[in-house]
Structure formats: C-alpha cells, structure tokens
Design a protein around this motif. Structure first.
Motif, PDB file in Angstrom:
ATOM      1  N   ALA A   1       1.120  -1.077   0.021  1.00  0.00           N
ATOM      2  CA  ALA A   1      -0.332  -0.086  -0.334  1.00  0.00           C
ATOM      3  C   ALA A   1       1.648   0.935   0.291  1.00  0.00           C
ATOM      4  O   ALA A   1       1.834   1.834   0.863  1.00  0.00           O
ATOM      5  CB  ALA A   1      -0.940  -0.187   1.156  1.00  0.00           C
ATOM      6  N   GLN A   2       0.173   2.428  -0.441  1.00  0.00           N
ATOM      7  CA  GLN A   2       1.185   3.656  -0.562  1.00  0.00           C
ATOM      8  C   GLN A   2       0.192   4.735  -0.719  1.00  0.00           C
ATOM      9  O   GLN A   2      -1.139   4.229  -1.015  1.00  0.00           O
ATOM     10  CB  GLN A   2       2.161   3.970  -2.118  1.00  0.00           C
ATOM     11  CG  GLN A   2       1.407   2.767  -3.522  1.00  0.00           C
ATOM     12  CD  GLN A   2       2.858   3.508  -4.378  1.00  0.00           C
ATOM     13  OE1 GLN A   2       3.778   2.342  -3.992  1.00  0.00           O
ATOM     14  NE2 GLN A   2       2.402   3.616  -5.237  1.00  0.00           N
ATOM     15  N   SER A   3       0.503   6.236  -0.772  1.00  0.00           N
ATOM     16  CA  SER A   3      -0.207   7.111  -0.600  1.00  0.00           C
ATOM     17  C   SER A   3      -0.712   7.298  -2.173  1.00  0.00           C
ATOM     18  O   SER A   3       0.139   7.268  -2.773  1.00  0.00           O
ATOM     19  CB  SER A   3       0.998   7.924  -0.486  1.00  0.00           C
ATOM     20  OG  SER A   3      -0.130   9.851  -0.767  1.00  0.00           O
ATOM     21  N   PRO A   4      -1.314   7.023  -2.529  1.00  0.00           N
ATOM     22  CA  PRO A   4      -2.445   7.610  -3.662  1.00  0.00           C
ATOM     23  C   PRO A   4      -2.065   9.156  -4.534  1.00  0.00           C
ATOM     24  O   PRO A   4      -2.733   9.072  -5.480  1.00  0.00           O
ATOM     25  CB  PRO A   4      -4.012   7.555  -4.175  1.00  0.00           C
ATOM     26  CG  PRO A   4      -4.348   7.819  -2.031  1.00  0.00           C
ATOM     27  CD  PRO A   4      -2.722   7.840  -1.231  1.00  0.00           C
ATOM     28  N   TYR A   5      -1.266  10.553  -3.651  1.00  0.00           N
ATOM     29  CA  TYR A   5      -1.042  11.623  -3.983  1.00  0.00           C
ATOM     30  C   TYR A   5      -0.128  11.632  -4.140  1.00  0.00           C
ATOM     31  O   TYR A   5       1.491  10.592  -3.319  1.00  0.00           O
ATOM     32  CB  TYR A   5      -1.789  12.066  -3.392  1.00  0.00           C
ATOM     33  CG  TYR A   5      -3.437  11.631  -3.358  1.00  0.00           C
ATOM     34  CD1 TYR A   5      -4.361  12.651  -4.530  1.00  0.00           C
ATOM     35  CD2 TYR A   5      -4.129  11.638  -1.960  1.00  0.00           C
ATOM     36  CE1 TYR A   5      -5.473  11.967  -3.821  1.00  0.00           C
ATOM     37  CE2 TYR A   5      -4.901  11.714  -2.181  1.00  0.00           C
ATOM     38  CZ  TYR A   5      -5.784  11.421  -3.016  1.00  0.00           C
ATOM     39  OH  TYR A   5      -7.350  11.128  -2.284  1.00  0.00           O
ATOM     40  N   VAL A   6       0.603  12.467  -5.734  1.00  0.00           N
ATOM     41  CA  VAL A   6       2.070  13.126  -5.409  1.00  0.00           C
ATOM     42  C   VAL A   6       1.935  13.632  -3.694  1.00  0.00           C
ATOM     43  O   VAL A   6       1.526  15.238  -4.341  1.00  0.00           O
ATOM     44  CB  VAL A   6       2.863  13.206  -6.696  1.00  0.00           C
ATOM     45  CG1 VAL A   6       4.122  14.364  -7.425  1.00  0.00           C
ATOM     46  CG2 VAL A   6       2.032  12.233  -7.634  1.00  0.00           C
ATOM     47  N   TYR A   7       3.696  14.504  -3.679  1.00  0.00           N
ATOM     48  CA  TYR A   7       3.480  15.227  -2.577  1.00  0.00           C
ATOM     49  C   TYR A   7       4.903  16.231  -3.084  1.00  0.00           C
ATOM     50  O   TYR A   7       5.834  15.975  -3.224  1.00  0.00           O
ATOM     51  CB  TYR A   7       3.619  14.800  -1.583  1.00  0.00           C
ATOM     52  CG  TYR A   7       3.167  14.582  -0.892  1.00  0.00           C
ATOM     53  CD1 TYR A   7       1.646  14.643   0.579  1.00  0.00           C
ATOM     54  CD2 TYR A   7       2.162  13.340  -0.245  1.00  0.00           C
ATOM     55  CE1 TYR A   7       0.517  14.271   0.814  1.00  0.00           C
ATOM     56  CE2 TYR A   7       1.257  12.383   0.037  1.00  0.00           C
ATOM     57  CZ  TYR A   7       0.560  13.547   0.275  1.00  0.00           C
ATOM     58  OH  TYR A   7      -0.590  12.902   1.585  1.00  0.00           O
ATOM     59  N   GLY A   8       4.309  17.529  -2.853  1.00  0.00           N
ATOM     60  CA  GLY A   8       5.452  18.519  -3.340  1.00  0.00           C
ATOM     61  C   GLY A   8       7.008  18.679  -2.752  1.00  0.00           C
ATOM     62  O   GLY A   8       6.722  18.341  -1.559  1.00  0.00           O
ATOM     63  N   ALA A   9       7.109  19.595  -2.728  1.00  0.00           N
ATOM     64  CA  ALA A   9       8.286  19.744  -2.309  1.00  0.00           C
ATOM     65  C   ALA A   9       7.940  20.402  -1.128  1.00  0.00           C
ATOM     66  O   ALA A   9       8.749  20.176   0.294  1.00  0.00           O
ATOM     67  CB  ALA A   9       9.347  21.341  -2.939  1.00  0.00           C
ATOM     68  N   ASP A  10       7.312  21.576  -1.011  1.00  0.00           N
ATOM     69  CA  ASP A  10       6.280  21.926   0.385  1.00  0.00           C
ATOM     70  C   ASP A  10       5.567  21.186   0.878  1.00  0.00           C
ATOM     71  O   ASP A  10       4.996  21.347   2.292  1.00  0.00           O
ATOM     72  CB  ASP A  10       5.566  23.346  -0.384  1.00  0.00           C
ATOM     73  CG  ASP A  10       4.926  23.167  -0.662  1.00  0.00           C
ATOM     74  OD1 ASP A  10       4.763  22.207  -1.301  1.00  0.00           O
ATOM     75  OD2 ASP A  10       4.027  24.204  -1.434  1.00  0.00           O
ATOM     76  N   LYS A  11       5.214  19.534   1.186  1.00  0.00           N
ATOM     77  CA  LYS A  11       4.724  18.506   1.388  1.00  0.00           C
ATOM     78  C   LYS A  11       3.179  18.757   1.584  1.00  0.00           C
ATOM     79  O   LYS A  11       2.678  18.345   2.138  1.00  0.00           O
ATOM     80  CB  LYS A  11       5.312  18.672   2.961  1.00  0.00           C
ATOM     81  CG  LYS A  11       6.523  18.688   3.362  1.00  0.00           C
ATOM     82  CD  LYS A  11       7.284  16.760   2.509  1.00  0.00           C
ATOM     83  CE  LYS A  11       8.624  16.968   3.432  1.00  0.00           C
ATOM     84  NZ  LYS A  11       8.753  15.734   2.889  1.00  0.00           N
TER      85      LYS A  11
END
Length: 457
Positions: free
Chosen positions: A331-341
């Motif tokens: 399982a993993q996060s379904p979203y992409v996170y940017g440099a600012d989290k």
C-alpha cells in the motif's frame, strides 16, 4: 463538445442532452449485447481493412480534407509511415488442441497437474438435497479427472454448522467471520489435512450476507488457515426456464472452474521436491529463445481505487514454464507531494517500494530454481501516462538496479528490458506482405500505417 441529433448540422451542447432508454442507458454502466456487438463491428477492423478505410478517407474529396485543401492551392499526397520489422510466430500452447474462444475450457488438459491425489471436501449452504449434492461431488471428481487432476473420494459433504446459522440477512461480516473460523478449525483438526487440500463450497445466489461469507472464507483460508485452497460457486435457488436445477446449471461451469482450480494447487507434495512449483494448465510449446536463457518476467501496476489508498502489485514468473507467478503487493499514498509537502492533484504512479518487492521476488525465484538468479529481466509496466514516463521509469529503473545488487551482490548485473504498455493510443500496424498478413509469420516485411498493432485494433 456537441451531439449531432436527428439531422446533419443539428448540434446540441452535451450538457443540455439527457440520455434516456432502457438497456442502453449510460447509467447502467455497460451496453446491451446487441448494442455492444454492433459497436464492436463498426470499430474493430483487421489491419488491412483499417488501412484501406484511412486511405479512402484521405482521398475522398467529399468527406476528407482533400477537397478543402485543393481549393486553397494545397496538394495533399497521402502516404503511410513505413517501419522495418517482422511478425513473430504466434505462440502455441501445450495442453490444448486448436484454441477456440467458445470451446477452450471443454478441451484443455492440465500440462503439470498435481502429481498426487488431492484430498478434498465439500460444503454447501444451499437448500439442495444431500443426495443431489453427492451426485454433484461425483461430477466434480469426474470432471477433474478428465482435465488431468486426480481428486480423492470426497472426505465429507456437509455444511458449516456455526457459519450456516450466522449467514442470514442482517448479520455483520465480523459475526460471520468468527463463526466460520470455528468451522474451519473443526475441519482442520478432524481431517488433519496437509497443505495441499481443497475445500469446495456451494453458495446461494449473491447477496450481502453471502458475499460476507465469501469474503470471510477467503480471508481466513489465505491468512490464518493456509492448509487448503478453496473454490466457491454460486448455485441458483430455483430452476431455469428449461427446468434445469441450480446444481445442473453449476455442473456446466465445472470445465471453466477446473482451469482456475489447477493453479490453486501445488504440483508436488510438500517435501517431495526441493523446488516445488504450482500446477498449471498450459505452457508455451516453442518459447522464444530469450525465454530459454534464464529469463524472468516481471509485471507491475498501481491501482488507485482501493479504499482511499493506492495498491502497487508486482508479479514474477516462478520458472521457465511462464505460467505461474510469485506476487508482492504494498500500500502507498495515492497522491504526489511537492517540495512543500503539500498534496498535488495528480496521482502517484511511481511504485514507491519497488526495490523491496523486487528483492523479495528475486529471492523466492532463486530458492525455487536451485539457487540460480536470472540473467535477463523483462519488466512490463502498465499505467504510466506520457507526462510521467521519465520520473516514474527513472526511479523504478534505479530501484531495480538496487534490488539486483542487494540480492546478487556487486557482480550481479542482469540484462534489463523495460516495456511499458499503454491502451490509450491510436497506433496500428499493418503488413505490406500479403503472406505475412495472412499467416502472421515471416522474417522480413514493413509495418505500415504509423498507427498500430498487428491483429484487430
């Protein structure tokens, strides 16, 4: 975007249109068989026919762009993009005669079935008479034997006592699960089944409490109880229009079920062979030379619709039969996170734990193949959009390289081929050689029509 309704030129914005109807209502989720067959006929052509239609469209001044361009002094010369290539020999399967789409299950024979008689029992939650269920069990045994699988005489024909009492409308999943756990424990203790046994279950038609029973059964037998495989089948509770009972209709499904059942069973009894594999129904008759050169095939994908999380899955072939696989999921996060989290809108297509999963698969394959690691790795990847090719594949290539070193050491450098599969494209191939187009074989030829795949698109 608009819809052209009733007559040519009567264009209505889509947001003002309501789709009505019965079987072709879009809210149902799929078209009726009549609509589907007509759409398939209109949209699927052989490569040769597709090419002919494209060329005809480009040359027809009435419907194509040729007339308008000529009026403006522009000369259009239609031509197809040519690429050098050849058609591979169509794969042939061992264990079956000529493959027919509607008769495959009736003729297939298991190539590598279990080399022992499989102990098994039958549960039924239906209202069928015990004598009818016994006759059904005999039919299961005969059908399995005809497909190359030897089953022992049925050890028991019974119903799960506790779970049957709880499998009623309104019962929650956990309640059914607890009762079923008691019944499975009783079976395990009474028959002392080894790890290569089978539990066949007859279920009533699908509804909420029956689905809860099914979910609990699969969860318990594949986690807490790993001692037997399960095979379920839903049985109608009333005869059909021809008077056939639910069990008689279920018997017609047994050939298809045997194809699935084979791969649920081991090929050897535990401890008889060091590299025990899984039984399988078919294998390639004449594999490509690359598949005979210590090659392993990986397949990977990510799904984003699993209870609010993403699930990444990777499978790897067990050996040179290329019909059975090891698997790993995370399982993993379904979203992409940017440099600012902060969460970005696009979905996370990268397989975050690929190195860990690939390591586990390589170790299992090594243990299953006499401590030998593959010299070639074919990595098939699905679900990568055009905009994510570079970041996704660069990361995953590096993770695979790390997995190779962690398992095989600094000196282990297998050849790696990454193949990305995409469905949302309009590429089609057609052969310029009539012989190749007819038989699908040949060494030389040119694929034309920069749009394609060989076969029907």
């Amino acid at each position: 975007p608009c819809l052209e309704l009733n007559k040519r030129g009567n264009c209505v914005p889509m947001e003002l249109v309501t789709v009505l109807g019965g079987e072709h209502n879009l809210m149902i989720g799929k078209l009726s068989s009549d609509y589907q067959s007509e759409i398939s006929r209109q949209t699927t052509f052989s490569p040769k026919e597709r090419r002919r239609r494209i060329e005809g469209f480009l040359k027809d001044v009435r419907v194509g762009p040729l007339g308008g361009l000529q009026n403006n002094g522009i000369v259009l010369t239609p031509s197809m993009l040519s690429v050098d290539g050849h058609c591979l020999q169509a794969p042939e399967l061992v264990g079956t005669g000529p493959v027919r789409a509607n008769n495959y299950a009736n003729s297939v024979q298991a190539v590598s079935p279990p080399d022992f008689a499989v102990p098994w029992g039958l549960w039924y939650l239906t209202r069928d008479k015990e004598g009818d269920v016994k006759r059904f069990a005999d039919t299961v045994q005969r059908t399995a034997l005809n497909r190359g699988i030897r089953l022992e005489s049925c050890n028991f024909i019974d119903w799960p006592r506790r779970a049957a009492q709880e499998c009623i409308p309104g019962r929650q999943f956990e309640t059914i699960k607890e009762a079923l756990c008691e019944d499975l424990s009783a079976v395990h203790e009474q028959f002392q089944w080894p790890e290569h046994s089978l539990l066949f279950v007859l279920l009533p038609p699908q509804c909420e409490h029956v689905n809860n029973f099914y979910r609990a059964l699969k969860m318990l037998t594949e986690t807490k109880f790993g001692s037997f495989a399960t095979q379920c089948i839903n049985v109608l509770d009333r005869p059909d229009r021809s008077g056939n009972s639910g069990l008689q209709l279920a018997e017609r499904k047994l050939n298809n079920i045997m194809i699935k059942l084979t791969s649920k069973l081991p090929q050897y009894q535990r401890g008889k062979h060091l590299s025990a594999g899984t039984a399988h129904t078919v294998c390639l008759r004449n594999p490509h030379w690359l598949l005979n050169a210590d090659t392993i095939v990986f397949g990977a994908d990510v799904t984003h619709s699993a209870a609010g999380i993403s699930v990444a899955g990777v499978v790897a072939t067990r050996g040179n039969d290329f019909a059975t696989y090891f698997s790993e999921i995370r399982a993993q996060s379904p979203y992409v996170y940017g440099a600012d989290k902060k969460r970005q809108r696009k979905a996370e297509e990268q397989i975050i734990y690929l190195a860990e999963m690939a390591e586990a698969l390589l170790r299992r394959c090594r243990d299953n193949n006499n401590c030998r690691l593959p010299s070639t790795v074919l990595y098939y990847r699905d679900g990568v959009s055009d905009g994510q090719f570079k970041p996704v594949l660069t990361l995953e290539m590096n993770q695979l390289a790390n997995a190779f070193q962690n398992v095989g050491g600094e000196g282990y450098h297998p050849q790696l081929v990454i193949i990305v599969g995409q469905k949302r494209h309009q590429t089609r191939f057609s052969s310029t050689s009539h012989k190749m187009a007819r038989v699908g074989k040949g060494k030389d030829g040119k694929g034309k029509d920069g749009k394609g795949k060989d076969g029907k698109g």
